[in-house]
Design an enzyme around this catalytic site. Structure first.
Site, PDB file in Angstrom:
ATOM      1  N   GLY A   2     108.057  78.595 139.772  1.00  0.00           N
ATOM      2  CA  GLY A   2     107.345  78.344 138.519  1.00  0.00           C
ATOM      3  C   GLY A   2     105.852  78.237 138.734  1.00  0.00           C
ATOM      4  N   ALA A   3     105.350  79.023 139.708  1.00  0.00           N
ATOM      5  CA  ALA A   3     103.946  78.882 140.124  1.00  0.00           C
ATOM      6  C   ALA A   3     103.019  79.837 139.392  1.00  0.00           C
ATOM      7  CB  ALA A   3     103.832  79.084 141.638  1.00  0.00           C
ATOM      8  N   ASN A  58     109.472  73.618 141.337  1.00  0.00           N
ATOM      9  CA  ASN A  58     108.619  73.174 140.230  1.00  0.00           C
ATOM     10  C   ASN A  58     109.019  73.773 138.883  1.00  0.00           C
ATOM     11  OD1 ASN A  58     105.804  72.429 138.946  1.00  0.00           O
ATOM     12  ND2 ASN A  58     106.032  74.650 138.712  1.00  0.00           N
ATOM     13  N   TYR A 118     116.246  66.891 128.465  1.00  0.00           N
ATOM     14  CA  TYR A 118     115.225  66.992 129.523  1.00  0.00           C
ATOM     15  C   TYR A 118     115.339  65.793 130.465  1.00  0.00           C
ATOM     16  CZ  TYR A 118     110.526  67.390 131.600  1.00  0.00           C
ATOM     17  OH  TYR A 118     109.464  67.499 132.482  1.00  0.00           O
ATOM     18  N   ALA A 155     117.953  63.931 131.020  1.00  0.00           N
ATOM     19  CA  ALA A 155     119.198  64.045 131.793  1.00  0.00           C
ATOM     20  C   ALA A 155     119.011  65.021 132.945  1.00  0.00           C
ATOM     21  CB  ALA A 155     120.336  64.498 130.877  1.00  0.00           C
TER      22      ALA A 155
HETATM   23  P1  NAD Z   1     104.513  75.228 132.463  1.00  0.00           P
HETATM   24  O1  NAD Z   1     105.404  75.650 131.345  1.00  0.00           O
HETATM   25  O2  NAD Z   1     103.050  75.263 132.263  1.00  0.00           O
HETATM   26  O3  NAD Z   1     104.872  76.065 133.788  1.00  0.00           O
HETATM   27  C1  NAD Z   1     106.204  76.243 134.198  1.00  0.00           C
HETATM   28  C2  NAD Z   1     106.342  77.610 134.835  1.00  0.00           C
HETATM   29  O4  NAD Z   1     107.731  77.787 135.188  1.00  0.00           O
HETATM   30  C3  NAD Z   1     105.959  78.759 133.883  1.00  0.00           C
HETATM   31  O5  NAD Z   1     105.031  79.626 134.523  1.00  0.00           O
HETATM   32  C4  NAD Z   1     107.294  79.448 133.602  1.00  0.00           C
HETATM   33  O6  NAD Z   1     107.179  80.858 133.411  1.00  0.00           O
HETATM   34  C5  NAD Z   1     108.082  79.117 134.860  1.00  0.00           C
HETATM   35  N1  NAD Z   1     109.529  79.217 134.658  1.00  0.00           N
HETATM   36  C6  NAD Z   1     110.247  78.826 133.567  1.00  0.00           C
HETATM   37  N2  NAD Z   1     111.525  79.148 133.717  1.00  0.00           N
HETATM   38  C7  NAD Z   1     111.644  79.737 134.927  1.00  0.00           C
HETATM   39  C8  NAD Z   1     112.722  80.302 135.641  1.00  0.00           C
HETATM   40  N3  NAD Z   1     113.973  80.320 135.121  1.00  0.00           N
HETATM   41  N4  NAD Z   1     112.497  80.813 136.887  1.00  0.00           N
HETATM   42  C9  NAD Z   1     111.250  80.809 137.412  1.00  0.00           C
HETATM   43  N5  NAD Z   1     110.176  80.318 136.760  1.00  0.00           N
HETATM   44  C10 NAD Z   1     110.375  79.774 135.527  1.00  0.00           C
HETATM   45  O7  NAD Z   1     104.987  73.736 132.854  1.00  0.00           O
HETATM   46  P2  NAD Z   1     104.229  72.594 133.706  1.00  0.00           P
HETATM   47  O8  NAD Z   1     103.705  71.605 132.745  1.00  0.00           O
HETATM   48  O9  NAD Z   1     103.325  73.183 134.710  1.00  0.00           O
HETATM   49  O10 NAD Z   1     105.499  71.924 134.402  1.00  0.00           O
HETATM   50  C11 NAD Z   1     105.886  72.212 135.733  1.00  0.00           C
HETATM   51  C12 NAD Z   1     106.948  71.220 136.178  1.00  0.00           C
HETATM   52  O11 NAD Z   1     106.441  69.889 136.032  1.00  0.00           O
HETATM   53  C13 NAD Z   1     108.242  71.281 135.351  1.00  0.00           C
HETATM   54  O12 NAD Z   1     109.361  71.091 136.195  1.00  0.00           O
HETATM   55  C14 NAD Z   1     108.080  70.122 134.398  1.00  0.00           C
HETATM   56  O13 NAD Z   1     109.328  69.638 133.954  1.00  0.00           O
HETATM   57  C15 NAD Z   1     107.353  69.120 135.264  1.00  0.00           C
HETATM   58  N6  NAD Z   1     106.607  68.105 134.509  1.00  0.00           N
HETATM   59  C16 NAD Z   1     105.646  68.465 133.620  1.00  0.00           C
HETATM   60  C17 NAD Z   1     104.980  67.462 132.916  1.00  0.00           C
HETATM   61  C18 NAD Z   1     103.907  67.770 131.910  1.00  0.00           C
HETATM   62  O14 NAD Z   1     103.459  66.851 131.208  1.00  0.00           O
HETATM   63  N7  NAD Z   1     103.426  68.994 131.790  1.00  0.00           N
HETATM   64  C19 NAD Z   1     105.309  66.113 133.129  1.00  0.00           C
HETATM   65  C20 NAD Z   1     106.290  65.795 134.055  1.00  0.00           C
HETATM   66  C21 NAD Z   1     106.942  66.799 134.742  1.00  0.00           C
END
Ligand code: NAD
Length: 251
Positions: A13-14, A85, A150, A152
């Site tokens: 997810g980078a 991620n 989410y 869960a």
């Molecule tokens: P984001 O949506 O900006 O980025 C997530 C990335 O994951 C995207 O580029 C997307 O294309 C990719 N992705 C989605 N499904 C995928 C799949 N099946 N295979 C491969 N890639 C996939 O989200 P973010 O805010 O950067 O979040 C990243 C991580 O951090 C997540 O696990 C999220 O649950 C966690 N998180 C985020 C927050 C927040 O406030 N943004 C808080 C706590 C935890």
């Protein structure tokens, strides 16, 4: 963190947000980085900015994950670090949450972590060392209204982290989770804020008063903790779920 020279990392997810910041940080610390995302354009862009290896795959697809890890190990020669991620977040009341959204959430957030760990661990066992960091959330430590599926899924990530940490410790592999609080500036944040508004709930920015450090997290705040956990400075840490919440969550 010079010990990273010559070592290889895979970040899922980078293509954007927190994962992109983690990939950048690990590259800066000397890792050769395989950049995964399901979005091919985002993968290419994020890989290009750090001279990384683009590996497009849906982490919820077990066969695709196997091919991705094989490609990364083939190209980089080894795999020292896996950062799980990739994640999605859909809001709604449990009582009428669509089954398709429930399954989509678990497919990415839980199956994805499970499949990537399964695919990466054998290389790490062969090397006699390795580091896995799973990006969970403070939502993995407490339930919250309209975040049920989410939450869960993130509780599940912490359960997997603890179990795997105990299974592979004897092979020199450490497994930890990072639990970000409210991270600003990511695509997920924008989508969650839109959904919160539609439900009449406060957005991330509207909850900033609850954060002792007085601001939302930035993706680089999370990346810094990941960089620490995969470094030898964290050599006595495994099975932990580290809050990066500015004090919003303390348990
Ligand atoms: P984001 O949506 O900006 O980025 C997530 C990335 O994951 C995207 O580029 C997307 O294309 C990719 N992705 C989605 N499904 C995928 C799949 N099946 N295979 C491969 N890639 C996939 O989200 P973010 O805010 O950067 O979040 C990243 C991580 O951090 C997540 O696990 C999220 O649950 C966690 N998180 C985020 C927050 C927040 O406030 N943004 C808080 C706590 C935890």
């Amino acid at each position: 963190m010079t010990e990273a020279r010559g070592r290889a990392a895979l970040v899922t997810g980078a293509g954007s947000g927190i994962g992109r910041a983690i990939a950048r940080r690990l590259a800066r610390d000397g890792f050769r980085v395989a950049v995964n995302d399901v979005d091919a354009t985002a993968t290419g862009r994020a890989a290009a900015e750090i001279d990384g290896l683009p590996v497009v795959a849906d982490v919820g697809d077990r066969a695709a994950v196997g091919r991705m890890v094989g490609e990364a190990v083939g190209a980089l020669g080894r795999l020292d670090v896996l950062v799980n991620n990739a994640g999605i977040c859909r809001l709604g009341a449990i009582a009428d949450f669509p089954e398709a959204d429930w399954r989509a959430t678990f497919r990415v957030n839980v199956d994805g972590v499970f499949f990537c760990c399964q695919a990466a661990v054998p290389s790490m066992v062969r090397q006699g060392r390795g580091n896995i960091v799973n990006i969970a959330s403070w939502s993995g430590k407490s339930g919250a209204p309209y975040f049920g599926p989410y939450c869960a899924s993130k509780f599940a990530v912490i359960g997997l982290t603890q179990s795997l940490a105990r299974e592979v410790a004897a092979h020199g592999i450490r497994v930890n989770a990072v639990c970000p609080g409210i991270v600003g500036g990511t695509e997920m944040r924008a989508r969650v804020d839109d959904a919160a508004r539609a439900l009449g709930r406060p957005t991330g920015a509207e909850r900033v008063g609850l954060i002792p450090l007085g601001r939302l997290a930035e993706p680089d705040d999370v990346a810094a903790v990941v960089a620490f956990l995969v470094s030898d400075e964290a050599r006595y840490m495994t099975g932990q779920a580290i809050n990066v919440t500015g004090g919003l969550w303390m348990h």
